[in-house]
Motif scaffolding. Sequence first.
Motif, PDB file in Angstrom:
ATOM      1  N   HIS A  53       0.798  -1.235   0.000  1.00  0.00           N
ATOM      2  CA  HIS A  53       0.000   0.000   0.000  1.00  0.00           C
ATOM      3  C   HIS A  53       0.827   1.280   0.000  1.00  0.00           C
ATOM      4  CE1 HIS A  53      -3.790  -2.128   0.529  1.00  0.00           C
ATOM      5  NE2 HIS A  53      -3.164  -2.910   1.400  1.00  0.00           N
ATOM      6  N   PHE A  54       2.067   1.188   0.470  1.00  0.00           N
ATOM      7  CA  PHE A  54       2.931   2.372   0.564  1.00  0.00           C
ATOM      8  C   PHE A  54       4.299   2.035  -0.006  1.00  0.00           C
ATOM      9  CE2 PHE A  54      -0.169   2.598   3.996  1.00  0.00           C
ATOM     10  CZ  PHE A  54      -0.718   3.851   3.793  1.00  0.00           C
ATOM     11  N   ALA A  55       4.789   2.866  -0.908  1.00  0.00           N
ATOM     12  CA  ALA A  55       6.061   2.604  -1.593  1.00  0.00           C
ATOM     13  C   ALA A  55       7.245   2.624  -0.639  1.00  0.00           C
ATOM     14  CB  ALA A  55       6.280   3.618  -2.715  1.00  0.00           C
ATOM     15  N   GLY A  56       7.115   3.309   0.473  1.00  0.00           N
ATOM     16  CA  GLY A  56       8.198   3.386   1.450  1.00  0.00           C
ATOM     17  C   GLY A  56       7.741   4.179   2.649  1.00  0.00           C
ATOM     18  N   LYS A  57       8.649   4.359   3.588  1.00  0.00           N
ATOM     19  CA  LYS A  57       8.302   5.063   4.820  1.00  0.00           C
ATOM     20  C   LYS A  57       7.903   6.509   4.546  1.00  0.00           C
ATOM     21  CE  LYS A  57       9.800   5.814   9.578  1.00  0.00           C
ATOM     22  NZ  LYS A  57      10.849   5.574  10.583  1.00  0.00           N
ATOM     23  N   ALA A  58       8.562   7.142   3.576  1.00  0.00           N
ATOM     24  CA  ALA A  58       8.228   8.537   3.263  1.00  0.00           C
ATOM     25  C   ALA A  58       6.774   8.659   2.804  1.00  0.00           C
ATOM     26  CB  ALA A  58       9.170   9.087   2.198  1.00  0.00           C
ATOM     27  N   GLU A  59       6.326   7.737   1.984  1.00  0.00           N
ATOM     28  CA  GLU A  59       4.938   7.780   1.512  1.00  0.00           C
ATOM     29  C   GLU A  59       3.965   7.501   2.660  1.00  0.00           C
ATOM     30  OE1 GLU A  59       2.123   5.228  -1.441  1.00  0.00           O
ATOM     31  OE2 GLU A  59       4.067   5.827  -2.264  1.00  0.00           O
ATOM     32  N   LEU A  60       4.326   6.572   3.526  1.00  0.00           N
ATOM     33  CA  LEU A  60       3.486   6.264   4.687  1.00  0.00           C
ATOM     34  C   LEU A  60       3.393   7.473   5.621  1.00  0.00           C
ATOM     35  CD1 LEU A  60       1.873   4.475   6.579  1.00  0.00           C
ATOM     36  CD2 LEU A  60       4.025   3.414   7.319  1.00  0.00           C
ATOM     37  N   VAL A  61       4.505   8.120   5.883  1.00  0.00           N
ATOM     38  CA  VAL A  61       4.513   9.291   6.759  1.00  0.00           C
ATOM     39  C   VAL A  61       3.710  10.426   6.124  1.00  0.00           C
ATOM     40  CG1 VAL A  61       6.002  11.075   7.764  1.00  0.00           C
ATOM     41  CG2 VAL A  61       6.622   8.666   7.976  1.00  0.00           C
ATOM     42  N   SER A  62       3.823  10.580   4.828  1.00  0.00           N
ATOM     43  CA  SER A  62       3.042  11.598   4.128  1.00  0.00           C
ATOM     44  C   SER A  62       1.539  11.324   4.284  1.00  0.00           C
ATOM     45  CB  SER A  62       3.434  11.620   2.650  1.00  0.00           C
ATOM     46  OG  SER A  62       2.699  12.591   1.964  1.00  0.00           O
ATOM     47  N   ALA A  63       1.152  10.060   4.201  1.00  0.00           N
ATOM     48  CA  ALA A  63      -0.255   9.695   4.392  1.00  0.00           C
ATOM     49  C   ALA A  63      -0.702   9.981   5.821  1.00  0.00           C
ATOM     50  CB  ALA A  63      -0.464   8.215   4.051  1.00  0.00           C
ATOM     51  N   LEU A  64       0.175   9.732   6.779  1.00  0.00           N
ATOM     52  CA  LEU A  64      -0.128  10.031   8.182  1.00  0.00           C
ATOM     53  C   LEU A  64      -0.376  11.529   8.358  1.00  0.00           C
ATOM     54  CD1 LEU A  64       1.797   8.822  11.323  1.00  0.00           C
ATOM     55  CD2 LEU A  64       1.319  11.225  10.991  1.00  0.00           C
ATOM     56  N   VAL A  65       0.514  12.345   7.827  1.00  0.00           N
ATOM     57  CA  VAL A  65       0.377  13.803   7.943  1.00  0.00           C
ATOM     58  C   VAL A  65      -0.920  14.258   7.288  1.00  0.00           C
ATOM     59  CG1 VAL A  65       1.352  16.020   7.223  1.00  0.00           C
ATOM     60  CG2 VAL A  65       2.856  14.220   8.137  1.00  0.00           C
ATOM     61  N   GLU A  66      -1.186  13.763   6.086  1.00  0.00           N
ATOM     62  CA  GLU A  66      -2.414  14.135   5.376  1.00  0.00           C
ATOM     63  C   GLU A  66      -3.645  13.753   6.198  1.00  0.00           C
ATOM     64  OE1 GLU A  66      -4.695  12.676   1.377  1.00  0.00           O
ATOM     65  OE2 GLU A  66      -2.518  12.956   1.241  1.00  0.00           O
ATOM     66  N   HIS A  67      -3.618  12.573   6.788  1.00  0.00           N
ATOM     67  CA  HIS A  67      -4.744  12.091   7.597  1.00  0.00           C
ATOM     68  C   HIS A  67      -4.978  12.994   8.815  1.00  0.00           C
ATOM     69  CE1 HIS A  67      -7.339   9.399   9.868  1.00  0.00           C
ATOM     70  NE2 HIS A  67      -6.466   9.450  10.870  1.00  0.00           N
ATOM     71  N   VAL A  68      -3.927  13.261   9.573  1.00  0.00           N
ATOM     72  CA  VAL A  68      -4.085  14.044  10.805  1.00  0.00           C
ATOM     73  C   VAL A  68      -4.433  15.497  10.485  1.00  0.00           C
ATOM     74  CG1 VAL A  68      -2.959  14.864  12.927  1.00  0.00           C
ATOM     75  CG2 VAL A  68      -2.573  12.514  12.135  1.00  0.00           C
ATOM     76  N   VAL A  69      -3.730  16.098   9.544  1.00  0.00           N
ATOM     77  CA  VAL A  69      -4.004  17.497   9.196  1.00  0.00           C
ATOM     78  C   VAL A  69      -5.427  17.639   8.643  1.00  0.00           C
ATOM     79  CG1 VAL A  69      -3.341  19.386   7.642  1.00  0.00           C
ATOM     80  CG2 VAL A  69      -1.580  18.120   8.894  1.00  0.00           C
TER      81      VAL A  69
END
Length: 196
Positions: A53-69
């Motif tokens: 689902h996520f190409a790497g940790k950077a993409e996962l962290v970006s999804a986390l930020v998008e979700h919380v913000v």
Amino acid sequence: MQVTERSDAATARRAQVVEATIGVIAEEGFARASFARIAERAGLSSTRLISYHFAGKAELVSALVEHVVGDIGRHVGGLVMAAESPGARLSAYIEGVVGYADSHRAQMSALMQVAMAGAGGEATSGPSDLGHLERILADGQSQGEMRDFDTHVMATTIQRAVETVVFRLQADPALDCAAYARELVELFDRGTRADR
């Protein structure tokens, strides 16, 4: 129908991984948020289920930020839109951000740690979008409710004041956030209102 079911399952799995990532970062710190720890927390049998689902940790962290913000925006936006005057909208904004930080401590802790690690991309490393606050302040000035001041300077000051509650909660988990918000509302009401 099958495509929708697969799409729903993929969306649910992505959300599960993001929530597990929030939990790991909030409790163990950003540096320990490996795919192995996240998979364990999410109850996944393999880290491949994350990599799918996520190409790497950077993409996962970006999804986390998008979700919380995005969640903060929906919460605070609803409160602000319900307020009837610029002063009330400013109060709703302050109370909304501080209240969200109080009731969503893991999300805010994870977001803070991502930002401190410089890992969230533009969403956490660049200047905040202050347009919403500046519009509230400009409306207050145009309606005569607020005095003349530089709306960018005031918006920046307000934003930094509400963001600080996350750090205060890290240092003092028993912080009375409602009192903290009331104090900020009073401070910025006095600092912005027109002389009557």
